[in-house]
Design an enzyme around this catalytic site. Structure first.
Site, short mmCIF file in Angstrom:
data_model
loop_
_atom_site.label_atom_id
_atom_site.label_comp_id
_atom_site.label_asym_id
_atom_site.label_seq_id
_atom_site.Cartn_x
_atom_site.Cartn_y
_atom_site.Cartn_z
N ARG A 120 20.63 -1.35 11.95
CA ARG A 120 20.96 -1.25 10.54
C ARG A 120 19.71 -0.81 9.79
O ARG A 120 18.64 -1.40 9.96
CB ARG A 120 21.40 -2.63 10.06
N PHE A 135 31.53 -10.67 6.57
CA PHE A 135 30.37 -11.42 7.07
C PHE A 135 30.84 -12.73 7.71
O PHE A 135 31.78 -13.35 7.23
CB PHE A 135 29.45 -11.70 5.89
N ASP A 195 32.34 -10.91 -2.57
CA ASP A 195 31.01 -11.25 -2.08
C ASP A 195 30.11 -10.05 -2.34
O ASP A 195 30.31 -8.97 -1.76
CB ASP A 195 31.07 -11.58 -0.58
N TYR A 239 18.26 -13.32 -1.93
CA TYR A 239 17.05 -12.93 -1.16
C TYR A 239 17.14 -11.54 -0.56
O TYR A 239 16.25 -11.13 0.16
CB TYR A 239 16.76 -13.96 -0.06
N LYS A 240 18.22 -10.79 -0.83
CA LYS A 240 18.33 -9.43 -0.30
C LYS A 240 17.74 -8.47 -1.32
O LYS A 240 16.53 -8.45 -1.52
CB LYS A 240 19.78 -9.16 0.07
C1 LIG Z 1 23.68 -12.38 3.56
C2 LIG Z 1 25.10 -12.68 3.34
C3 LIG Z 1 25.52 -14.01 3.21
C4 LIG Z 1 24.52 -15.11 3.41
O1 LIG Z 1 24.95 -16.39 3.09
P1 LIG Z 1 23.86 -17.56 3.11
O2 LIG Z 1 24.61 -18.74 2.66
O3 LIG Z 1 22.76 -17.17 2.19
O4 LIG Z 1 23.33 -17.70 4.49
C5 LIG Z 1 26.87 -14.23 2.95
N1 LIG Z 1 27.74 -13.20 2.81
C6 LIG Z 1 27.35 -11.91 2.94
C7 LIG Z 1 28.32 -10.80 2.77
C8 LIG Z 1 26.01 -11.62 3.21
O5 LIG Z 1 25.62 -10.36 3.34
#
Ligand SMILES: *Cc1c(COP(=O)(O)O)cnc(C)c1O
Length: 395
Positions: free
Chosen positions: A369, A120, A197, A222-223
């Site tokens: 996706r 990411f 992560d 939030y996912k």
């Molecule tokens: C959604 C996501 C993030 C999001 O990070 P935020 O700090 O909440 O914006 C980070 N890493 C991965 C792998 C994600 O899927």
């Protein structure tokens, strides 16, 4: 009714989520989970009874401990983590920064950070920035965009210079599910620390962190945890590392005695020493309902439905989207909770799909996706989504 829904033991949980006007198919639960109706009540009660009812007295009456008690709940329900190792707070980005820095400080003689090119963006950007601050080398693992990090690729990238690795358990684009336990073991053999992560796995794929010997993990609220837009993230630090690792954002609430307001920072013992600032009290309420719901259903049952949903989505894509390319694993054992399908016309079709109530998301260069969150998505919804994409393509 879709026969798969008729036979779905988890079908009834869909009613627990708030309706969205005009929604035909929500395929982005991996990006922003839908709200549970219970969360409306919980947040309102928090505002009325906790915030208005207690005002500042709330900090002495339960609020301070919530980042850790909710963390313990999350650890028990979704992370296979014994109490005292998980805290809620900050964003995923900030918690990744804390864990990367802490891991590097624990390996001062080593000069490399390993991360994959398909990780990411926030993960990659943080590593680039920290490496340049410290004069370290980023060891890029060159992963297949339709797959992800494998033990073989990681083994070739780590060695005596590696301080820490940062990989995602489920790749945000392809949905590839990494062999977390095997990779952790081989990184340990090289004498390095692992950060995982879990943003795209927590709440949909079991990740027994204690059993797997994971060092550090971070993930999104939030996912699949349905905490709402911008909900705080969570952090896992294995208990036996808590005494030796030190996080870099020395705020008052991670100090041993915050309310003495004294001179000189001394970290609190245990996971509390990983907090920095004031706990996000409103922000962490909604995810409590999803954690409770996952506890009620059982994470293994959630995963079983998740696998069935993505399997169904792949079958529909194969049948109805012959000119598109699946950019995700066909092997369910290597697949997380979402898939990506590539087609050169998808970017131009997305606005029309959204306007019609069909909501996947777009990931560059040309992927749609599809992330059917197991407790809020029906099989009929997946079917309606793929058929709408077929119609938009004119196939
Ligand atoms: C959604 C996501 C993030 C999001 O990070 P935020 O700090 O909440 O914006 C980070 N890493 C991965 C792998 C994600 O899927």
């Amino acid at each position: 009714m879709n026969p798969l829904d008729a036979n779905d033991p988890l079908a009834r949980y869909r009613e627990r989520f708030l309706p969205t006007p005009g929604l035909i198919s929500y395929l982005d639960g991996n990006s922003l989970g839908r709200p549970l109706a219970a969360s409306v009540e919980r947040v309102e009660t928090f505002l009325r009874e906790e915030w208005a009812g207690k005002l500042i007295r709330g900090w002495d009456d339960g609020w301070m401990s919530q980042p850790l008690t909710v963390g313990d709940e999350l650890g028990r329900v979704a992370l296979g983590a014994a109490p005292g190792q998980v805290a809620i707070g900050d964003s995923t980005t900030v918690l990744l920064y804390k864990t990367i820095r802490a891991a590097l400080d624990a390996r001062p003689d080593r000069t490399e950070i390993a991360i994959d090119l398909e990780n990411f963006p926030t993960d990659r950007y943080l590593v680039e920035g920290i490496a340049s601050d410290r004069g370290l080398t980023v060891r890029w693992v060159d992963t297949d965009p339709a797959a992800g990090v494998t033990p073989e690729l990681v083994a070739a990238a780590v060695g005596p210079d590696t301080a820490v690795t940062l990989f995602s358990s489920v790749a945000y684009r392809s949905g590839f599910l990494a062999e977390v336990e095997a990779i952790t073991a081989l990184v340990h053999d090289a004498g390095a620390l692992t950060i995982w992560d879990l943003s795209h796995s927590v709440g949909s794929v079991p990740t027994p962190l204690d059993d797997w010997g994971v060092d550090l993990a971070v993930g999104c609220g939030y996912k699949y945890l349905n905490g709402g837009p911008g909900a705080p993230a969570f952090l896992y630090v294995r208990r036996d590392l808590q005494g030796s690792l030190r996080q870099p954002i020395q705020g008052w609430l991670g100090s041993r005695t915050p309310f003495e307001m004294g001179q000189g920072y001394e970290p609190a013992e245990g996971i509390r020493g990983w907090l920095s600032g004031t706990p996000p009290m409103v922000g962490l309420q909604a995810m409590r309902d999803m954690i409770a719901l996952i506890d009620e259903v059982g994470l293994d049952a959630v995963r079983t439905k998740s696998v069935a949903l993505t399997k169904y989505a792949i079958a529909l894509v194969d049948e109805h989207l012959p000119t598109a390319t699946l950019a995700s694993p066909r092997d369910a054992a290597r697949r997380g909770g979402h898939i990506t399908v590539d087609h050169p016309r998808f970017a131009e079709l997305l606005p029309g799909l959204w306007a019609s109530g069909v909501i996947p998301d777009f990931r560059r260069p040309d992927g749609l996706r599809l992330g059917p969150s197991p407790l809020s998505t029906s099989y009929a919804e997946v079917e309606a989504g793929v058929l709408a994409i077929r119609d938009a393509l004119g196939e």
